[in-house]
Design a protein around this motif. Structure first.
Motif, PDB file in Angstrom:
ATOM      1  N   GLU B 313       0.810  -1.227   0.000  1.00 32.48           N
ATOM      2  CA  GLU B 313       0.000   0.000   0.000  1.00 32.48           C
ATOM      3  C   GLU B 313       0.838   1.269   0.000  1.00 32.48           C
ATOM      4  OE1 GLU B 313      -2.504  -0.447   3.402  1.00 32.48           O
ATOM      5  OE2 GLU B 313      -3.865  -1.817   2.366  1.00 32.48           O
ATOM      6  N   ASN B 314       2.137   1.118   0.209  1.00 33.54           N
ATOM      7  CA  ASN B 314       2.983   2.306   0.346  1.00 33.54           C
ATOM      8  C   ASN B 314       4.283   2.165  -0.444  1.00 33.54           C
ATOM      9  OD1 ASN B 314       1.549   4.051   2.501  1.00 33.54           O
ATOM     10  ND2 ASN B 314       1.535   1.976   3.365  1.00 33.54           N
ATOM     11  N   ILE B 315       4.153   2.174  -1.760  1.00 34.57           N
ATOM     12  CA  ILE B 315       5.343   2.114  -2.618  1.00 34.57           C
ATOM     13  C   ILE B 315       5.590   3.523  -3.139  1.00 34.57           C
ATOM     14  CG2 ILE B 315       6.322   1.118  -4.727  1.00 34.57           C
ATOM     15  CD1 ILE B 315       4.316  -1.259  -4.283  1.00 34.57           C
ATOM     16  N   VAL B 316       6.788   4.024  -2.923  1.00 35.56           N
ATOM     17  CA  VAL B 316       7.086   5.383  -3.379  1.00 35.56           C
ATOM     18  C   VAL B 316       8.290   5.364  -4.326  1.00 35.56           C
ATOM     19  CG1 VAL B 316       8.452   5.929  -1.294  1.00 35.56           C
ATOM     20  CG2 VAL B 316       7.487   7.791  -2.669  1.00 35.56           C
ATOM     21  N   LEU B 317       8.179   6.115  -5.406  1.00 35.39           N
ATOM     22  CA  LEU B 317       9.208   6.122  -6.451  1.00 35.39           C
ATOM     23  C   LEU B 317       9.887   7.484  -6.512  1.00 35.39           C
ATOM     24  CD1 LEU B 317       6.871   4.808  -9.321  1.00 35.39           C
ATOM     25  CD2 LEU B 317       8.196   3.386  -7.739  1.00 35.39           C
ATOM     26  N   TYR B 318      11.209   7.497  -6.507  1.00 40.66           N
ATOM     27  CA  TYR B 318      11.915   8.759  -6.753  1.00 40.66           C
ATOM     28  C   TYR B 318      13.219   8.469  -7.484  1.00 40.66           C
ATOM     29  CZ  TYR B 318      15.496   8.239  -3.128  1.00 40.66           C
ATOM     30  OH  TYR B 318      16.579   7.819  -2.409  1.00 40.66           O
ATOM     31  N   GLY B 319      13.953   9.532  -7.818  1.00 40.36           N
ATOM     32  CA  GLY B 319      15.181   9.401  -8.620  1.00 40.36           C
ATOM     33  C   GLY B 319      14.910   9.858 -10.048  1.00 40.36           C
ATOM     34  N   GLY B 320      15.941  10.237 -10.742  1.00 40.69           N
ATOM     35  CA  GLY B 320      15.803  10.854 -12.067  1.00 40.69           C
ATOM     36  C   GLY B 320      14.999  10.047 -13.073  1.00 40.69           C
ATOM     37  N   ASN B 321      15.110   8.710 -13.051  1.00 41.43           N
ATOM     38  CA  ASN B 321      14.392   7.905 -14.061  1.00 41.43           C
ATOM     39  C   ASN B 321      12.881   7.961 -13.894  1.00 41.43           C
ATOM     40  OD1 ASN B 321      16.872   7.017 -15.117  1.00 41.43           O
ATOM     41  ND2 ASN B 321      16.991   5.436 -13.526  1.00 41.43           N
ATOM     42  N   VAL B 322      12.448   8.305 -12.679  1.00 44.97           N
ATOM     43  CA  VAL B 322      11.011   8.371 -12.408  1.00 44.97           C
ATOM     44  C   VAL B 322      10.360   9.492 -13.232  1.00 44.97           C
ATOM     45  CG1 VAL B 322       9.344   8.749 -10.529  1.00 44.97           C
ATOM     46  CG2 VAL B 322      11.343   7.305 -10.141  1.00 44.97           C
ATOM     47  N   LEU B 323      11.186  10.389 -13.764  1.00 47.95           N
ATOM     48  CA  LEU B 323      10.655  11.478 -14.586  1.00 47.95           C
ATOM     49  C   LEU B 323      10.172  11.006 -15.956  1.00 47.95           C
ATOM     50  CD1 LEU B 323      13.407  14.140 -13.790  1.00 47.95           C
ATOM     51  CD2 LEU B 323      11.002  14.276 -13.098  1.00 47.95           C
ATOM     52  N   PHE B 324      10.554   9.816 -16.403  1.00 53.22           N
ATOM     53  CA  PHE B 324      10.049   9.342 -17.695  1.00 53.22           C
ATOM     54  C   PHE B 324       8.528   9.252 -17.637  1.00 53.22           C
ATOM     55  CE2 PHE B 324      14.287   7.115 -18.073  1.00 53.22           C
ATOM     56  CZ  PHE B 324      14.734   7.849 -19.163  1.00 53.22           C
ATOM     57  N   PRO B 325       7.838   9.835 -18.620  1.00 53.67           N
ATOM     58  CA  PRO B 325       6.384   9.702 -18.621  1.00 53.67           C
ATOM     59  C   PRO B 325       5.985   8.221 -18.618  1.00 53.67           C
ATOM     60  CG  PRO B 325       7.091  11.259 -20.311  1.00 53.67           C
ATOM     61  CD  PRO B 325       8.340  10.618 -19.754  1.00 53.67           C
ATOM     62  N   GLY B 326       4.979   7.894 -17.844  1.00 49.74           N
ATOM     63  CA  GLY B 326       4.485   6.521 -17.824  1.00 49.74           C
ATOM     64  C   GLY B 326       5.150   5.625 -16.796  1.00 49.74           C
ATOM     65  N   VAL B 347       0.947   3.088  -5.503  1.00 46.51           N
ATOM     66  CA  VAL B 347       2.270   3.516  -5.955  1.00 46.51           C
ATOM     67  C   VAL B 347       2.249   5.029  -6.106  1.00 46.51           C
ATOM     68  CG1 VAL B 347       4.005   3.353  -7.776  1.00 46.51           C
ATOM     69  CG2 VAL B 347       2.666   1.327  -7.168  1.00 46.51           C
ATOM     70  N   THR B 348       3.156   5.690  -5.393  1.00 47.76           N
ATOM     71  CA  THR B 348       3.215   7.153  -5.421  1.00 47.76           C
ATOM     72  C   THR B 348       4.482   7.593  -6.130  1.00 47.76           C
ATOM     73  OG1 THR B 348       2.115   7.204  -3.280  1.00 47.76           O
ATOM     74  CG2 THR B 348       3.233   9.231  -3.970  1.00 47.76           C
ATOM     75  N   LYS B 349       4.311   8.508  -7.061  1.00 46.22           N
ATOM     76  CA  LYS B 349       5.472   9.132  -7.679  1.00 46.22           C
ATOM     77  C   LYS B 349       5.805  10.382  -6.865  1.00 46.22           C
ATOM     78  CE  LYS B 349       6.570  11.937 -11.653  1.00 46.22           C
ATOM     79  NZ  LYS B 349       6.021  12.654 -12.798  1.00 46.22           N
ATOM     80  N   ALA B 350       7.038  10.528  -6.444  1.00 42.08           N
ATOM     81  CA  ALA B 350       7.427  11.716  -5.672  1.00 42.08           C
ATOM     82  C   ALA B 350       7.116  12.974  -6.478  1.00 42.08           C
ATOM     83  CB  ALA B 350       8.911  11.665  -5.347  1.00 42.08           C
ATOM     84  N   ASP B 351       6.658  14.023  -5.781  1.00 45.01           N
ATOM     85  CA  ASP B 351       6.331  15.284  -6.469  1.00 45.01           C
ATOM     86  C   ASP B 351       7.514  15.763  -7.300  1.00 45.01           C
ATOM     87  OD1 ASP B 351       3.915  15.289  -5.260  1.00 45.01           O
ATOM     88  OD2 ASP B 351       4.570  16.515  -3.558  1.00 45.01           O
ATOM     89  N   ASN B 352       8.655  15.830  -6.647  1.00 48.79           N
ATOM     90  CA  ASN B 352       9.866  16.149  -7.375  1.00 48.79           C
ATOM     91  C   ASN B 352      10.853  15.005  -7.184  1.00 48.79           C
ATOM     92  OD1 ASN B 352      12.245  17.056  -8.450  1.00 48.79           O
ATOM     93  ND2 ASN B 352      11.879  19.173  -7.834  1.00 48.79           N
TER      94      ASN B 352
END
Ligand code: ZN
Ligand code: ZN
Lengths: 150, 394
Positions: B313-326, B347-352
């Motif tokens: 329930e709490n997966i968070v993604l960050y780092g430069g590659n997360v900027l790829f659309p999709g 799954v949450t994408k970090a704001d920045n």
């Protein structure tokens, strides 16, 4: 020496398993390179030396000479391979750097044409590379296949 | 003691995120670059912005394979970062939070402790993994118990589970694919198929950032990319910078030959999505490892079963590659399909995605126990480096 004659002679040779593995390993190593090219002008003298940056705003609290970048290079000099080896005795039991690497996927491997990158159904007999069409096979034979030795 | 702000340095292998906790972070290239156009001047960190012609840029990086190896380069870049030219600091009155890679080697850890106490006169030091800061950031906004942090950066992609705020080391997984592998692969295929760009890492890295996306249906996108004419909605041209009128390349639709704009372009077709695809299928280029969603499941499976639900329930993604659309949608859909139906998946994408860990540093500085996480100069002088090993969970 490309062209038909080159192709005919190449065709009789087949890359053995060890050579294929070596080639594959080299390809992966190239992908993990941090610096692809050597410093093309390492021998040029810099007109501006790497600048000494002004100390930050306030005066230093202790009188001390700052040590040079070169000093730390020598002081902490260790290669990646040395560090990995050292880690094996420092953190011998998992979890550690080595053990954290994910295992191979359970999903089947996919294959792509070495020339155009589209899905491929065929394997080049001499070298084991993949191709998708007669046209791409031709390009592959003329440019890579047995032309570059790994 | 308590200072009003601390200095946070998320010291990545490609960019460093640096600044005071009461300000915005600066993203500084963590390297020295040399240019063909100005052979006699090294560009340190953000000085590269002063370089007029960035073709044939050559990088000298402190990091190799994700670890701090080249200390002379790092010292030079740090001196720059801490100077008036970038983000000046006096560590004798400002605590420092600095990030390190997971499983950082012991001699590198020692060296960092030494250099900050002895060279930079640090008074309070907190060495910590960037994923710890990211987890802290996430937990402060979600009030959750468990988190799976996915850090997809330059050198590799790490998946790190946290249970009750603590890193669960047995569940940590590393995929040896990061932005570097993607850029190198793009350089390689373009050089073979079109134009030799092997010496243009900087430009091709930008082309990757400007053009690539994560496919939601890989085989279908392959079929679209095979089509001719207007039915192929994927194929584009990337206009290369010429450093006179174009400073940064950009993606544009294909023009007919008679309206050729005389710009140098690279044609990007299946490359646009088969490059980021390596994060999901490293075996596509012969790296025998799981992709991100499968590795997330592998990581969670290594954790105590009672935490499975909360982790999913709490997966968070960050780092430069997360900027790829999709990127987020693909991770979500695949994890969803791999997880048992009765579990929720979030799954949450970090704001920045680039500064997410740095922002976590800001939060942890406000923690009432912040100073108990640090090692002070007095402690270091009395007890030496051993104390730093005990206190910092790297
Ligand atoms: Zn093909
Ligand atoms: Zn072949």
């Amino acid at each position: 020496m490309a062209g038909v004659r080159g192709r005919e002679t190449d065709r009789r040779k087949v890359l053995d398993d060890a050579a294929r593995k070596r080639r594959a390993r080299k390809a992966v190593e190239a992908l993990e390179q941090d610096n692809f090219h050597e410093d093309p002008h390492a021998d040029l003298v810099m007109s501006k030396k790497v600048p000494k940056f002004a100390e930050s705003n306030e005066k230093p609290t202790r009188k001390k000479k700052s040590k040079s970048a070169e000093y730390y290079k020598l002081r902490f000099r260790k290669t990646f391979a040395q560090l990995v080896e050292e880690d094996a005795s420092f953190r011998p039991e998992p979890p550690n750097y080595m053990s954290a690497q994910v295992p191979p996927s359970k999903f089947p491997e996919r294959h792509f044409c070495a020339v155009c990158g589209f899905p491929s159904n065929y394997t080049c007999i001499p070298c084991g590379a993949r191709y998708c069409s007669v046209r791409c096979l031709g390009t592959h034979l003329d440019t890579r296949c047995l032309k570059w030795t790994a | 003691m308590s200072e009003s702000s601390c200095y946070i340095l998320d010291n990545g292998g490609y960019t460093a995120k640096v600044g005071f906790s009461n300000q915005e972070p600066k993203v500084v290239p963590n390297c020295i670059m040399k240019a063909k156009s100005e052979r006699r001047r090294p560009f340190i960190g953000s000085q590269i912005d002063e370089c007029r012609d960035a073709s044939g840029l050559f990088y000298i990086l402190p990091f190799q394979r994700g670890f701090l190896i080249n200390w002379d380069t790092q010292k030079t870049v740090w001196d720059y970062m801490f100077s008036k030219e970038c983000c000046p600091v006096n560590f004798s009155d400002t605590p420092l939070i600095i990030t390190e890679p997971l499983f950082n080697f012991s001699s590198i850890q020692e060296a960092i402790t030494e250099i900050f106490f002895e060279e930079y006169d640090c008074t309070s030091l907190l060495r910590i993994n960037a994923t710890d800061l990211a987890e802290y950031n996430y937990r402060k906004t979600h009030n959750n118990k468990c988190t799976v942090v996915v850090d997809s950066g330059y050198s590799f992609t790490y998946i790190v589970p946290y249970i009750n705020g603590k890193k669960y080391r047995d569940g940590i997984r590393r995929i040896d694919v990061g932005g570097k592998v993607l850029t190198n692969h793009l350089k390689e295929v373009l050089s073979y198929r079109q134009l030799n760009v092997m010496d243009e890492t900087y430009v091709i890295n930008q082309a990757k950032e400007d053009s690539c996306f994560v496919s939601q249906d890989f085989m279908q996108d392959m079929a679209i990319a095979k089509k001719k004419g207007s039915e192929n909605t994927i194929v584009k041209d990337y206009v290369l910078p010429d450093y006179t009128s174009i400073r940064r390349g950009y993606l544009r639709d294909i023009v007919k030959p008679d309206e050729d704009l005389e710009q140098q372009t690279l044609r990007l077709n299946n490359e646009r999505f088969s490059i980021p695809e390596l994060l999901f299928h490293p075996s596509d280029v012969g790296i025998p490892q799981m992709g991100i969603p499968e590795a997330i499941m592998h990581s969670i499976a290594a954790c105590p079963e009672e935490n499975t639900e909360n982790l999913l329930e709490n997966i968070v993604l960050y780092g430069g590659n997360v900027l790829f659309p999709g990127f987020r949608d693909r991770v979500y859909n695949e994890v969803r399909s791999l997880a048992l139906d009765h579990f929720d998946v979030n799954v949450t994408k970090a704001d920045n995605p680039v500064t997410y860990a740095w922002e976590g540093g800001k939060q942890i500085f406000r923690d009432p126990d912040f100073y108990s996480f640090c090692v002070t100069r007095e402690e270091y002088e009395e007890e030496g480096k051993a104390l730093a090993f005990e206190r910092f969970d790297i």
